[in-house]
Design a protein around this motif. Structure first.
Motif, short mmCIF file in Angstrom:
data_model
loop_
_atom_site.label_atom_id
_atom_site.label_comp_id
_atom_site.label_asym_id
_atom_site.label_seq_id
_atom_site.Cartn_x
_atom_site.Cartn_y
_atom_site.Cartn_z
N GLY A 2 0.83 -1.21 0.00
CA GLY A 2 0.00 0.00 0.00
C GLY A 2 0.86 1.26 0.00
N LEU A 3 0.46 2.20 0.83
CA LEU A 3 1.16 3.49 0.84
C LEU A 3 2.23 3.54 1.92
N ALA A 4 2.64 2.37 2.42
CA ALA A 4 3.60 2.36 3.53
C ALA A 4 4.89 3.11 3.21
N ASN A 5 5.40 2.93 1.97
CA ASN A 5 6.64 3.63 1.60
C ASN A 5 6.48 5.14 1.67
N PHE A 6 5.31 5.61 1.23
CA PHE A 6 5.06 7.06 1.24
C PHE A 6 4.97 7.57 2.66
N ARG A 7 4.23 6.81 3.51
CA ARG A 7 4.13 7.22 4.92
C ARG A 7 5.52 7.29 5.55
#
Lengths: 294, 295
Positions: A50-55
């Motif tokens: 999911g968006l884990a890298n962005f977070r």
């Protein structure tokens, strides 16, 4: 000319350029956005996260500095450099003596590599034997001599300045625009009693606006993709003060943090598109696509 | 006044008609200050660098602002020996020439179709290709790295060439199709009547007439490839594939405190770009100019 008759020829002629464009533009753009949603490290399976890298990256100090600095770069070049280039273009368009020589001279640094220019400016900024500090000391201004690239508050301005001052590229583009304005406009303004300054403000600036926006778009794109001088002069330091997303991307790639590197790339692409799109939206009524088209 | 000025540029009329009021003098001083400032910023660092290369290292360390005491060319001998410049130059010449030649071939074929034919979806394809100019290429480091590794071209001049050919597709397509559109159709029509096929129209008629456009676009591609750093850094690893720009980065480690030797090496690395500029600056300026006026 004729339709359909040449479809084989057309297809054959478009094949090489098409294959290269798909391989090196379209596929990579898709790759970056897909991998940014995974924890890929270069081998094994890609796990969707999911968006884990962005977070994760938005919480990192070096990323925050990098994003901030990229915006500063884009705005400094988009507004500062283009404004300086426009000023010089307006002067040269009135064809003062030596204007051709000046035009050629101003553009010269633009054909020299960023690497060589960065090395040149290293010899200017360096603390000992540097041109800037030795000049200051020779003038008795010892207290102003600084470690320009190592100082927290001067490092970023110093790196930006060595690019900002080379206005040649945008000066040429804007000069072409200013020179294409019909002379009769200036003649009648002059008969009406407008002085040079008024002519520039009320004729040149509105007439050259569309080309200026193109120059600003390109300048911002250059600011977003900035890499060389920072990499060579400061490596992103001191204490992340000159960090850019390009440098951070390079580091994460070497650490095989492919998911995170792709997230940085995605941010770079999205922020670049947003800032360019927004500027154009605010300054013109034409869309970027129409401009790229002919 | 206007009758007199008609043969001169109207801009000059400001000068001819100018009254010597303090304001006019001030404006003139401001104008020349701006021009002089940018000339100094542009040329002085380069000239200063050049001057240092004629000093001995001891002279430089004593006073970086002084003029050289004589003409010491030893720095240039050191520069060539220490930095391995011949090899770096050769690699850069190979990569830049190959990139330019291949890019010109494939982009002129594409531009020929875009400029001289009409087909469905053409406008969309052209727009997509030209929009590539705005893609921040450094954001594509990871996929390029993976593609080049996947093709088995990592650490090879061929891999670097392939990437440079690709990166320059948008700018070359833009310049070449713009140029080709300006060529009149009459000769091509005559050629078709004489029995020219598709390939012959391109190779025998349009391409020779596009020489100037090819030189312009080719200059841009060559200079880009010659000066490129990021992908050279990413896609090569060994000394045998190192290009000039990567070599410059190593000067600091190689020359250590031999500053003037390093400056000579930097100067030598700049000379090829300056030579290209001296010969092709008209083309570069016209390329940028036509680009500006078309948008």
């Amino acid at each position: 000319m004729t339709l359909h008759k040449h479809w084989k020829g057309i297809a054959l002629f478009l094949l090489p350029v098409g294959v290269m464009y798909v391989t090196f533009f379209i596929y990579p753009l898709g790759y970056v956005f897909v991998v940014s949603l995974t924890d890929y490290r270069g081998f094994g399976a890609m796990e969707f996260v999911g968006l884990a890298n962005f977070r994760r990256i938005f919480g990192m100090t070096n990323f925050q500095f990098g994003l901030r600095n990229n915006l500063i770069w884009a705005l400094s070049l988009g507004f500062g450099q283009v404004a300086l280039a426009a000023l010089v273009a307006m002067i040269l368009a009135r064809k003062p003596p030596f204007w051709r020589f000046l035009r050629t001279a101003y553009f010269l640094p633009n054909v020299i590599s960023q690497v060589a220019i960065a090395m040149l400016w290293y010899t200017i900024y360096r603390e000992s034997f540097g041109l800037l500090n030795t000049t200051l000391r020779a003038m008795g201004l010892d207290h102003l001599a600084l470690n320009w690239l190592g100082n927290l508050s001067t490092a970023l301005p110093a790196v930006i300045l060595q690019q900002l001052l080379y206005i040649g590229y945008f000066m040429i583009i804007l000069l072409a625009g200013v020179m294409s304005i019909p002379r009769s406009l200036y003649e009648s303004a002059e008969i009406d009693g407008a002085n040079v300054f008024q002519q520039e403000v009320f004729i040149t600036i509105p007439m050259v606006k569309d080309i200026a926006v193109v120059a600003m778009t390109l300048a911002m794109a250059f600011g977003i993709r900035h890499f060389e001088a920072t990499f060579l002069l400061t490596g992103g330091g001191p204490a992340n003060r000159t960090m850019t997303l390009g440098i951070l991307l390079h580091r994460n790639l070497h650490a095989a943090n492919y998911g995170r590197a792709s997230a940085i790339s995605a941010v770079l692409i999205i922020v670049g598109a947003l800032i360019i799109g927004l500027t154009r939206h605010l300054l013109t009524t034409r869309s970027a696509i129409e401009d790229v088209k002919q | 006044m206007s009758g007199q000025v008609a043969t001169v540029s109207p801009h000059d009329s400001v000068r001819l008609g100018g009254h010597r009021t303090p304001r006019v003098v001030l404006a003139k001083a401001a104008k020349w200050s701006v021009l002089a400032l940018f000339l100094i910023v542009t040329l002085f660092p380069l000239l200063w660098l050049l001057l240092q290369t004629f000093k001995t290292n001891a002279e430089f360390v004593m006073n970086p602002l002084a003029l050289p005491s004589g003409f010491h060319y030893q720095n240039y001998v050191d520069a060539v020996q220490i930095s391995g410049l011949p090899r770096l130059l050769m690699n850069s010449v190979i990569v830049s020439s190959a990139s330019t030649a291949i890019n010109m071939l494939i982009c002129s074929m594409g531009a020929f179709v875009f400029a001289r034919e009409r087909f469905k979806g053409q406008q969309l394809i052209v727009t997509i290709i030209l929009a590539g100019v705005l893609v921040p290429i450094i954001a594509l480091m990871l996929p390029y790295y993976r593609i080049i590794r996947g093709l088995g071209l990592f650490d090879s001049l061929a891999g670097l060439t392939l990437v440079y050919v690709a990166i320059n597709i948008p700018i070359s397509t833009f310049l070449l199709q713009g140029f080709m559109k300006s060529i009149p159709f009459e000769m091509e029509e005559a050629g078709v009547i004489d029995g020219c096929n598709f390939w012959q129209r391109y190779w025998l008629i349009v391409l020779p007439l596009s020489k100037l456009g090819i030189v312009t676009a080719g200059t841009f591609v060559f200079l880009f490839s010659w000066n490129e750093f990021v992908y050279a850094l990413l896609l090569t690893a060994s000394f045998t594939t190192r290009t000039l720009q990567l070599g410059i980065r190593d000067f600091q480690g190689q020359f250590f405190t031999n500053y003037t030797g390093m400056y000579a090496a930097i100067t030598l690395s700049i000379i090829p770009s300056v030579i290209v500029y001296v010969f092709f600056h008209e083309r570069i300026i016209s390329g940028l100019t036509s680009g500006a006026l078309k948008t």
